[in-house]
Design a protein around this motif. Structure first.
Motif, short mmCIF file in Angstrom:
data_model
loop_
_atom_site.label_atom_id
_atom_site.label_comp_id
_atom_site.label_asym_id
_atom_site.label_seq_id
_atom_site.Cartn_x
_atom_site.Cartn_y
_atom_site.Cartn_z
N GLU A 157 0.81 -1.21 0.00
CA GLU A 157 0.00 0.00 0.00
C GLU A 157 0.86 1.27 0.00
O GLU A 157 0.40 2.34 -0.41
CB GLU A 157 -0.92 0.01 1.23
N GLN A 158 2.11 1.14 0.43
CA GLN A 158 3.00 2.30 0.48
C GLN A 158 3.73 2.54 -0.84
O GLN A 158 4.34 3.61 -1.03
CB GLN A 158 4.04 2.10 1.58
N LEU A 159 3.68 1.58 -1.74
CA LEU A 159 4.49 1.67 -2.95
C LEU A 159 4.18 2.88 -3.83
O LEU A 159 5.11 3.55 -4.29
CB LEU A 159 4.36 0.39 -3.78
N PRO A 160 2.90 3.20 -4.11
CA PRO A 160 2.65 4.36 -4.98
C PRO A 160 3.30 5.64 -4.45
O PRO A 160 3.92 6.39 -5.21
CB PRO A 160 1.13 4.45 -5.00
N ALA A 161 3.17 5.89 -3.15
CA ALA A 161 3.73 7.11 -2.58
C ALA A 161 5.26 7.06 -2.59
O ALA A 161 5.92 8.07 -2.91
CB ALA A 161 3.22 7.31 -1.15
N LEU A 162 5.84 5.91 -2.26
CA LEU A 162 7.29 5.80 -2.26
C LEU A 162 7.86 5.93 -3.67
O LEU A 162 8.90 6.57 -3.88
CB LEU A 162 7.71 4.46 -1.65
N ALA A 163 7.16 5.33 -4.65
CA ALA A 163 7.61 5.44 -6.04
C ALA A 163 7.52 6.88 -6.52
O ALA A 163 8.42 7.37 -7.23
CB ALA A 163 6.78 4.52 -6.93
N ASP A 164 6.46 7.58 -6.15
CA ASP A 164 6.33 9.00 -6.51
C ASP A 164 7.50 9.80 -5.94
O ASP A 164 8.08 10.65 -6.63
CB ASP A 164 5.02 9.57 -5.98
N GLU A 165 7.83 9.53 -4.68
CA GLU A 165 8.91 10.26 -4.04
C GLU A 165 10.26 9.95 -4.70
O GLU A 165 11.08 10.85 -4.91
CB GLU A 165 8.96 9.92 -2.54
N LEU A 166 10.46 8.68 -5.04
CA LEU A 166 11.71 8.30 -5.68
C LEU A 166 11.85 8.96 -7.05
O LEU A 166 12.91 9.51 -7.38
CB LEU A 166 11.79 6.77 -5.83
N VAL A 167 10.80 8.92 -7.84
CA VAL A 167 10.85 9.53 -9.18
C VAL A 167 11.08 11.04 -9.08
O VAL A 167 11.87 11.61 -9.85
CB VAL A 167 9.56 9.20 -9.96
N ALA A 168 10.42 11.68 -8.12
CA ALA A 168 10.62 13.12 -7.93
C ALA A 168 12.07 13.40 -7.55
O ALA A 168 12.68 14.37 -8.05
CB ALA A 168 9.68 13.66 -6.86
N TRP A 169 12.64 12.57 -6.69
CA TRP A 169 14.04 12.75 -6.29
C TRP A 169 14.97 12.55 -7.48
O TRP A 169 15.92 13.31 -7.68
CB TRP A 169 14.37 11.75 -5.18
N LEU A 170 14.71 11.52 -8.30
CA LEU A 170 15.54 11.25 -9.48
C LEU A 170 15.50 12.41 -10.47
O LEU A 170 16.51 12.70 -11.13
CB LEU A 170 15.07 9.97 -10.17
N ASN A 171 14.36 13.09 -10.56
CA ASN A 171 14.21 14.18 -11.54
C ASN A 171 14.60 15.54 -11.00
O ASN A 171 14.51 16.54 -11.72
CB ASN A 171 12.76 14.23 -12.03
N THR A 172 15.04 15.58 -9.74
CA THR A 172 15.41 16.86 -9.13
C THR A 172 16.91 16.92 -8.92
O THR A 172 17.45 16.33 -7.98
CB THR A 172 14.70 17.05 -7.78
N PRO A 173 17.64 17.59 -9.80
CA PRO A 173 19.10 17.64 -9.65
C PRO A 173 19.50 18.44 -8.43
O PRO A 173 18.79 19.35 -7.99
CB PRO A 173 19.55 18.32 -10.95
N ASP A 174 20.63 18.09 -7.86
CA ASP A 174 21.21 18.86 -6.77
C ASP A 174 22.73 18.87 -6.94
O ASP A 174 23.24 18.44 -7.97
CB ASP A 174 20.78 18.29 -5.40
N ASP A 175 23.43 19.37 -5.95
CA ASP A 175 24.88 19.49 -6.09
C ASP A 175 25.63 18.26 -5.60
O ASP A 175 26.86 18.28 -5.49
CB ASP A 175 25.39 20.73 -5.37
N THR A 176 24.92 17.16 -5.34
CA THR A 176 25.56 15.91 -4.94
C THR A 176 26.32 15.33 -6.13
O THR A 176 25.82 15.36 -7.26
CB THR A 176 24.51 14.89 -4.46
N HIS A 177 27.50 14.79 -5.88
CA HIS A 177 28.29 14.18 -6.95
C HIS A 177 27.47 13.07 -7.61
O HIS A 177 26.75 12.31 -6.94
CB HIS A 177 29.58 13.60 -6.37
N ALA A 178 27.57 12.95 -8.94
CA ALA A 178 26.76 11.99 -9.69
C ALA A 178 26.96 10.55 -9.22
O ALA A 178 26.00 9.76 -9.18
CB ALA A 178 27.08 12.09 -11.18
#
Length: 378
Positions: A157-178
């Motif tokens: 039941e948690q997967l949709p929300a966790l997947a949304d959060e993961l995809v948002a994180w993947l698409n949001t660049p930051d200054d962390t080394h690749a």
């Protein structure tokens, strides 16, 4: 909630800087050699990554057999199951490599599920569907006792929300080394464990995809899958993941995971550099042998394959040199007649290994082992 990306300590920073330096040096080296040679190294590294990542999951196919399967060889002595797993993973890895410069690229849940279908579609059943999130619980069992759950993934039941959060994180660049982001992506996905099967390989592939998107160096040269597939490293890989706990607890420090990945990047870079150097020396010595014995220079690629991989097939030699079937057969037959190569098997299944008159200095160079440095130990 996802794991927060930890701050690197001074030792991590030093190791990462060394990895960057090795990768940059390798990038220049690869650009300075013939495309045929660099392409051969890339194919080997891809095959090595496929073989290693599948071996972690219990599918045992040697790197040279994976190379043959990738080249379209039909007469490779592997089980049907291992063949299917190898080719499925190779198809996904090939696709990931093409995404390095895809325009308007964005991660999505549909994309992750599509990648999972490429990997697991041949195993699709109603009980273990491919290409869609699991609908029930999933466990990672203890290798010593399958009745014990070493890890229980988050509820379905948690997967949709966790997947949304993961995809948002993947698409949001930051200054962390690749490379650090790639390691974190691996940890996020393997911890969420969104599918019934194939989560480990999908997580390692996601890490490779982020490396590919970085664009500094072809992902085959930086992927840590081959390193993870070495038995001792595989054990430590499981141990580092296990120390995150038996349940999903993202509110914890995962510095150990980052240091483990930096060690993997560092030693994989050492390994690739050593193979590059060894391969170059084998090529030079094979060229000298061809010149001294009056053989056509094109047979150097056949000698190189035998020394570095243990064998050569007519089809791969012909493709490498752009030869007709008849010309490739003729060249290898001449080498066999001179006892430089020794044929094994018949007709389509035939391959060639080193014969009695194969240059010994070439074999000695190819078989010289590499010593790896642990950058975290003085």
């Amino acid at each position: 909630m996802l794991y927060p990306t930890p701050q690197l300590n001074s030792q991590d920073e030093t190791v990462l800087a060394e990895v960057d330096s090795m990768r940059e040096r390798l990038r220049h080296q690869v650009q300075s050699v013939p495309a045929k040679w660099a392409g051969g190294l890339r194919k080997f590294l891809t095959a090595d990554a496929v073989a290693a990542s599948n071996s972690i999951e219990g599918f045992k196919v040697s790197t040279v057999d994976v190379e043959d399967l990738m080249a379209g060889e039909q007469d490779v002595d592997v089980s049907d199951e291992d063949r299917e797993e190898t080719l499925a993973y190779q198809r996904m890895m090939t696709y990931l490599q093409t995404l390095h410069d895809a325009p308007d690229f964005r991660f999505s849940k549909g994309q992750l599920n599509a990648l999972h279908w490429i990997l697991q579609g041949h195993r699709h059943t109603s009980r273990k569907p491919a290409g869609q999130w699991r609908s029930g619980p999933v466990y990672v069992t203890d290798a010593r006792d399958p009745s014990i759950a070493a890890y229980t993934a988050p509820d379905a039941e948690q997967l949709p929300a966790l997947a949304d959060e993961l995809v948002a994180w993947l698409n949001t660049p930051d200054d962390t080394h690749a490379l650090v982001r790639a390691a974190m992506a691996h940890l996020h996905l393997v911890s969420i464990h969104p599918w019934c099967d194939g989560n480990g390989r999908m997580s390692r592939s996601l890490q490779t995809l982020l490396i590919a998107r970085e664009g500094v160096l072809a992902p085959e040269f930086s992927s840590i899958e081959a390193w993870l597939g070495r038995p001792g490293n595989t054990w430590e890989y499981y141990q580092v993941l296990a120390r995150r706990g038996a349940h999903y607890r993202p509110d914890q420090d995962v510095s150990e995971w980052i240091s483990f990945n930096l060690l993997a990047y560092h030693q994989q870079a050492q390994t690739v550099h050593a193979r590059f150097q060894r391969s170059g020396r084998v090529w030079e010595q094979s060229s000298e042998f061809a010149a001294q014995t009056g053989l056509d220079d094109r047979i150097v690629s056949a000698l190189h394959d035998v020394a570095m991989a243990g064998r050569v097939r007519r089809s791969r030699y012909g493709e490498s040199e752009g030869l007709s079937v008849q010309q490739a057969q003729r060249d290898l037959k001449v080498l066999a007649q001179r006892d430089v190569l020794q044929p094994v098997g018949r007709t389509r299944a035939r391959y060639y290994i080193a014969g009695e008159r194969f240059p010994q200095n070439v074999l000695e160079t190819a078989r010289t082992p590499t010593s790896l440095v642990d950058p975290y130990r003085p």
